[in-house]
Enzyme design. Structure first.
Site, PDB file in Angstrom:
ATOM      1  N   HIS A 101      -4.179  74.462  16.812  1.00 36.58           N
ATOM      2  CA  HIS A 101      -4.491  75.804  16.312  1.00 36.58           C
ATOM      3  C   HIS A 101      -4.405  75.825  14.795  1.00 36.58           C
ATOM      4  CE1 HIS A 101      -0.247  75.534  17.463  1.00 36.58           C
ATOM      5  NE2 HIS A 101       0.030  76.317  16.438  1.00 36.58           N
ATOM      6  N   LEU A 102      -5.350  76.562  14.236  1.00 37.98           N
ATOM      7  CA  LEU A 102      -5.391  76.793  12.789  1.00 37.98           C
ATOM      8  C   LEU A 102      -4.870  78.205  12.550  1.00 37.98           C
ATOM      9  CD1 LEU A 102      -6.668  75.850   9.969  1.00 37.98           C
ATOM     10  CD2 LEU A 102      -8.670  77.131  10.702  1.00 37.98           C
TER      11      LEU A 102
END
Ligand code: AMP
Ligand code: ZN
Length: 115
Positions: A101-102
């Protein structure tokens, strides 16, 4: 989809989330515990444990992830003042959910170095 992965369950709608964006490759939703006025998570629909799990065949997917994040940051009005992208990786990186995840974090002044 990976069994017992929180974010795969969020993508599948088995666990509720506040959806921000979805296409065939990328999903984005609001972080449940925001650390800034904007705190949105952008994830690939394909389960990758972390960013180092990506292989050559995932190059386009990683590009799409960043481009989607750029659009979201822009829509949230973060462009002018700036913001921060974070990809925590592994134990020392502070990763707690093992689906890549960013983080898009913005809306306040960030500090450096990070903790
Ligand atoms: P990391 O520490 O980089 O693995 O980040 C995991 C992030 O996921 C944290 O910022 C959490 O607040 C967030 N998070 C955990 N569970 C949920 C959930 N059910 N919905 C939205 N965000 C979540
Ligand atoms: Zn997953």
């Amino acid at each position: 989809m990976s069994d017992n992965c929180l974010f795969c369950k969020i993508i599948a709608g088995e666990i509720p989330s506040t959806e921000v964006y979805r296409d065939e490759d990328v999903f984005a939703f609001e972080d449940i515990n925001p650390t800034a006025p904007t705190h949105t998570l952008v994830i690939p629909i394909k389960h990758l444990q972390d960013v180092t799990d990506a292989e050559e065949e995932d190059a386009e997917l990683l590009g799409k992830l960043v481009l989607a994040a750029n659009r979201i940051a822009d829509e949230k009005g973060l462009g002018e003042d700036g913001f921060r992208y974070v990809i925590n990786t592994g134990r020392h990186g502070g990763q707690t959910v093992f689906h890549l995840h960013l983080h898009i974090i913005g809306g306040r002044q960030m500090t450096w170095p990070p903790g």
